[in-house]
Design a protein around this motif. Structure first.
Motif, PDB file in Angstrom:
ATOM      1  N   ALA A 165       1.676   2.851  12.570  1.00 49.53           N
ATOM      2  CA  ALA A 165       1.661   4.142  13.266  1.00 49.53           C
ATOM      3  C   ALA A 165       0.907   5.171  12.428  1.00 49.53           C
ATOM      4  CB  ALA A 165       3.094   4.610  13.533  1.00 49.53           C
ATOM      5  N   ASP A 166       0.321   4.713  11.328  1.00 54.65           N
ATOM      6  CA  ASP A 166      -0.431   5.602  10.435  1.00 54.65           C
ATOM      7  C   ASP A 166      -1.911   5.545  10.818  1.00 54.65           C
ATOM      8  OD1 ASP A 166      -1.742   6.894   8.396  1.00 54.65           O
ATOM      9  OD2 ASP A 166      -0.639   5.909   6.770  1.00 54.65           O
ATOM     10  N   PRO A 167      -2.472   6.633  11.346  1.00 51.20           N
ATOM     11  CA  PRO A 167      -3.885   6.620  11.777  1.00 51.20           C
ATOM     12  C   PRO A 167      -4.871   6.365  10.644  1.00 51.20           C
ATOM     13  CG  PRO A 167      -2.995   8.854  11.824  1.00 51.20           C
ATOM     14  CD  PRO A 167      -1.835   7.935  11.587  1.00 51.20           C
ATOM     15  N   ALA A 168      -4.432   6.555   9.411  1.00 49.11           N
ATOM     16  CA  ALA A 168      -5.330   6.338   8.268  1.00 49.11           C
ATOM     17  C   ALA A 168      -5.472   4.857   7.922  1.00 49.11           C
ATOM     18  CB  ALA A 168      -4.819   7.105   7.050  1.00 49.11           C
ATOM     19  N   VAL A 169      -4.588   4.027   8.454  1.00 48.79           N
ATOM     20  CA  VAL A 169      -4.620   2.594   8.145  1.00 48.79           C
ATOM     21  C   VAL A 169      -5.567   1.875   9.088  1.00 48.79           C
ATOM     22  CG1 VAL A 169      -3.276   0.460   8.075  1.00 48.79           C
ATOM     23  CG2 VAL A 169      -2.297   2.575   7.165  1.00 48.79           C
ATOM     24  N   LYS A 170      -6.622   1.316   8.539  1.00 51.45           N
ATOM     25  CA  LYS A 170      -7.611   0.565   9.309  1.00 51.45           C
ATOM     26  C   LYS A 170      -7.616  -0.929   8.953  1.00 51.45           C
ATOM     27  CE  LYS A 170      -9.218   4.565  10.797  1.00 51.45           C
ATOM     28  NZ  LYS A 170      -8.917   5.041  12.170  1.00 51.45           N
ATOM     29  N   SER A 171      -7.055  -1.259   7.787  1.00 46.18           N
ATOM     30  CA  SER A 171      -7.023  -2.643   7.325  1.00 46.18           C
ATOM     31  C   SER A 171      -5.900  -2.791   6.305  1.00 46.18           C
ATOM     32  CB  SER A 171      -8.358  -3.024   6.683  1.00 46.18           C
ATOM     33  OG  SER A 171      -8.529  -2.311   5.465  1.00 46.18           O
ATOM     34  N   LEU A 172      -5.666  -4.031   5.877  1.00 44.65           N
ATOM     35  CA  LEU A 172      -4.641  -4.266   4.856  1.00 44.65           C
ATOM     36  C   LEU A 172      -4.981  -3.557   3.547  1.00 44.65           C
ATOM     37  CD1 LEU A 172      -3.861  -8.047   5.499  1.00 44.65           C
ATOM     38  CD2 LEU A 172      -2.251  -6.147   5.738  1.00 44.65           C
ATOM     39  N   ALA A 173      -6.257  -3.331   3.306  1.00 48.09           N
ATOM     40  CA  ALA A 173      -6.666  -2.634   2.080  1.00 48.09           C
ATOM     41  C   ALA A 173      -6.099  -1.216   2.031  1.00 48.09           C
ATOM     42  CB  ALA A 173      -8.186  -2.590   1.992  1.00 48.09           C
ATOM     43  N   ASP A 174      -5.876  -0.622   3.196  1.00 47.72           N
ATOM     44  CA  ASP A 174      -5.345   0.743   3.258  1.00 47.72           C
ATOM     45  C   ASP A 174      -3.833   0.789   3.070  1.00 47.72           C
ATOM     46  OD1 ASP A 174      -7.909   1.778   3.849  1.00 47.72           O
ATOM     47  OD2 ASP A 174      -7.639   1.259   5.968  1.00 47.72           O
ATOM     48  N   LEU A 175      -3.195  -0.380   2.977  1.00 43.48           N
ATOM     49  CA  LEU A 175      -1.736  -0.427   2.871  1.00 43.48           C
ATOM     50  C   LEU A 175      -1.236  -0.652   1.444  1.00 43.48           C
ATOM     51  CD1 LEU A 175      -0.681  -2.476   6.028  1.00 43.48           C
ATOM     52  CD2 LEU A 175      -0.031  -0.129   5.492  1.00 43.48           C
ATOM     53  N   LYS A 176      -2.125  -0.776   0.504  1.00 44.36           N
ATOM     54  CA  LYS A 176      -1.706  -1.006  -0.885  1.00 44.36           C
ATOM     55  C   LYS A 176      -0.787   0.138  -1.334  1.00 44.36           C
ATOM     56  CE  LYS A 176      -3.441  -2.078  -5.522  1.00 44.36           C
ATOM     57  NZ  LYS A 176      -2.625  -3.301  -5.641  1.00 44.36           N
ATOM     58  N   GLY A 177       0.397  -0.245  -1.847  1.00 43.20           N
ATOM     59  CA  GLY A 177       1.350   0.753  -2.310  1.00 43.20           C
ATOM     60  C   GLY A 177       2.209   1.364  -1.213  1.00 43.20           C
ATOM     61  N   LYS A 178       2.067   0.873   0.025  1.00 48.77           N
ATOM     62  CA  LYS A 178       2.875   1.383   1.139  1.00 48.77           C
ATOM     63  C   LYS A 178       3.940   0.352   1.520  1.00 48.77           C
ATOM     64  CE  LYS A 178      -0.849   4.283   3.022  1.00 48.77           C
ATOM     65  NZ  LYS A 178      -0.186   5.565   2.811  1.00 48.77           N
ATOM     66  N   SER A 179       4.826   0.716   2.446  1.00 47.34           N
ATOM     67  CA  SER A 179       5.916  -0.182   2.848  1.00 47.34           C
ATOM     68  C   SER A 179       5.496  -1.069   4.012  1.00 47.34           C
ATOM     69  CB  SER A 179       7.151   0.632   3.229  1.00 47.34           C
ATOM     70  OG  SER A 179       6.849   1.558   4.259  1.00 47.34           O
ATOM     71  N   PHE A 180       6.099  -2.266   4.077  1.00 49.24           N
ATOM     72  CA  PHE A 180       5.680  -3.262   5.059  1.00 49.24           C
ATOM     73  C   PHE A 180       6.888  -4.061   5.540  1.00 49.24           C
ATOM     74  CE2 PHE A 180       3.935  -7.313   6.475  1.00 49.24           C
ATOM     75  CZ  PHE A 180       2.815  -6.911   7.208  1.00 49.24           C
ATOM     76  N   ALA A 181       6.853  -4.467   6.836  1.00 49.14           N
ATOM     77  CA  ALA A 181       7.964  -5.242   7.402  1.00 49.14           C
ATOM     78  C   ALA A 181       7.502  -6.558   8.000  1.00 49.14           C
ATOM     79  CB  ALA A 181       8.674  -4.434   8.477  1.00 49.14           C
ATOM     80  N   PHE A 182       8.191  -7.634   7.628  1.00 48.56           N
ATOM     81  CA  PHE A 182       8.100  -8.909   8.314  1.00 48.56           C
ATOM     82  C   PHE A 182       9.258  -8.964   9.316  1.00 48.56           C
ATOM     83  CE2 PHE A 182       6.145  -9.954   4.150  1.00 48.56           C
ATOM     84  CZ  PHE A 182       4.936 -10.482   4.591  1.00 48.56           C
ATOM     85  N   GLY A 183       9.326 -10.058  10.109  1.00 52.86           N
ATOM     86  CA  GLY A 183      10.463 -10.255  11.010  1.00 52.86           C
ATOM     87  C   GLY A 183      11.567 -10.968  10.259  1.00 52.86           C
ATOM     88  N   SER A 184      11.904 -12.184  10.709  1.00 54.61           N
ATOM     89  CA  SER A 184      12.836 -13.023   9.957  1.00 54.61           C
ATOM     90  C   SER A 184      12.062 -13.781   8.892  1.00 54.61           C
ATOM     91  CB  SER A 184      13.529 -14.022  10.883  1.00 54.61           C
ATOM     92  OG  SER A 184      14.155 -15.046  10.136  1.00 54.61           O
ATOM     93  N   ILE A 185      12.690 -14.035   7.762  1.00 57.42           N
ATOM     94  CA  ILE A 185      12.021 -14.779   6.692  1.00 57.42           C
ATOM     95  C   ILE A 185      11.671 -16.194   7.152  1.00 57.42           C
ATOM     96  CG2 ILE A 185      14.106 -15.731   5.606  1.00 57.42           C
ATOM     97  CD1 ILE A 185      12.729 -15.024   2.891  1.00 57.42           C
ATOM     98  N   SER A 186      12.386 -16.715   8.181  1.00 55.21           N
ATOM     99  CA  SER A 186      12.127 -18.062   8.691  1.00 55.21           C
ATOM    100  C   SER A 186      11.184 -18.069   9.893  1.00 55.21           C
ATOM    101  CB  SER A 186      13.448 -18.734   9.090  1.00 55.21           C
ATOM    102  OG  SER A 186      14.271 -18.925   7.962  1.00 55.21           O
ATOM    103  N   SER A 187      10.644 -16.912  10.247  1.00 57.12           N
ATOM    104  CA  SER A 187       9.763 -16.823  11.407  1.00 57.12           C
ATOM    105  C   SER A 187       8.346 -17.277  11.059  1.00 57.12           C
ATOM    106  CB  SER A 187       9.719 -15.392  11.931  1.00 57.12           C
ATOM    107  OG  SER A 187       8.723 -15.239  12.915  1.00 57.12           O
ATOM    108  N   THR A 188       7.778 -18.129  11.903  1.00 59.49           N
ATOM    109  CA  THR A 188       6.401 -18.589  11.698  1.00 59.49           C
ATOM    110  C   THR A 188       5.425 -17.432  11.856  1.00 59.49           C
ATOM    111  OG1 THR A 188       7.035 -20.692  12.694  1.00 59.49           O
ATOM    112  CG2 THR A 188       4.680 -20.285  12.423  1.00 59.49           C
TER     113      THR A 188
END
Length: 283
Positions: free
Chosen positions: A118-141
């Motif tokens: 939801a951050d308009p400044a994020v265009k790629s994974l490179a823009d997420l360094k040092g930011k927070s991130f969510a996966f789903g379940s640890i067992s999710s493919t």
């Protein structure tokens, strides 16, 4: 006294046989909890009714609390048929030695995950360094394993690259976390993302897809290896017979987010097993 003992023994035996017969006439089905329990049940009801007509058996949906619980239920013969992600299938196959994948949706041969923010400044994974991130379940493919695998291939180790890594537990929950600003970005499977957008459950003026993973094999319907082969064949035929040109069948397929079902085989999931070992998720 002897007659009474014999009568009790016969009664007990008949009672046990009745319980076993009832169990044999019930097809127990479960699914990985990658969405809310109410949503899983809503999606399953028409399919369950269809399988009852095709098999002549009572079909019972057995909800589980988490992904490992589905694997354990298959391994202990407490369920007969399960909707699994690719990684969960690999776990089930390794644990049981004989779990059998019957069918997958056509798109599961070319499945992808979507990275959202939801951050308009994020265009790629490179823009997420040092930011927070969510996966789903640890067992999710699609909500954890494969996105992590592709990130590792790009030299990104989530636990050191992001300031914080969270696990929402389900794809729809990941989208909710991102939209609410609980995390800066997250990843979920493409099918759920498209469904959430179509249902208006995600605000696309706020949340956007900024990257998509390469394709991989994912979901399938799997039976326990000890299931009667004739019943397994009947179940496979029932899935393959679903025709989108038939309105009743189309309702079932739409709820399963499927255009149609196709056959699958254990070999299709070797790549997922390799990815899981590379990510140290299999010992």
């Amino acid at each position: 006294m002897l007659k009474r003992t014999l009568a009790l023994a016969v009664g007990f035996t008949l009672s046990c046989c009745a319980v076993l017969a009832q169990a044999a006439d019930t097809l127990k089905v479960s699914a990985i909890p990658d969405e809310a329990p109410t949503e899983l049940l809503r999606k399953f009801k028409p399919l369950g009714a269809y399988l009852e007509r095709q098999t002549g058996m009572k079909v019972e949906f057995v909800p589980v609390s988490d992904y490992p619980a589905v694997v354990e239920a298959l391994a202990t013969d407490r369920i007969d048929l399960a909707w699994l992600g690719g990684f969960t299938f690999v776990q089930a196959r390794l644990k049981t030695g004989n779990a059998i994948p019957l069918v997958q949706r056509e798109q599961d041969a070319q499945f992808t995950s979507k990275f959202i923010t939801a951050d308009p400044a994020v265009k790629s994974l490179a823009d997420l360094k040092g930011k927070s991130f969510a996966f789903g379940s640890i067992s999710s493919t699609s909500g954890s394993l494969m996105p992590r695998y592709f990130m590792l291939q790009d030299g990104i180790k989530p636990e050191t690259y992001f300031s914080r890594v969270g696990y929402s537990g389900a794809h729809d929950a990941t989208a909710a976390w991102v939209q609410a600003g609980k995390v800066d970005a997250g990843v979920l499977n493409a099918s759920v993302w498209e469904k959430l957008v179509a249902a208006g459950k995600v605000d696309t003026s706020k949340v956007k897809v900024f990257a998509t993973t390469p394709a991989y094999f994912d979901y399938n319907w799997t039976v326990r290896g000890t299931l009667d082969p004739a019943l397994a064949a009947k179940l496979k035929a029932a899935f393959l017979a679903l025709d989108p040109a038939n309105p009743e069948d189309k309702e079932i397929l739409d709820l399963q987010a499927a255009s149609r079902f196709i056959e699958t085989k254990p070999e299709n999931y070797k790549g997922i097993e390799e990815a899981a070992r590379a990510a140290d998720l299999l010992k």
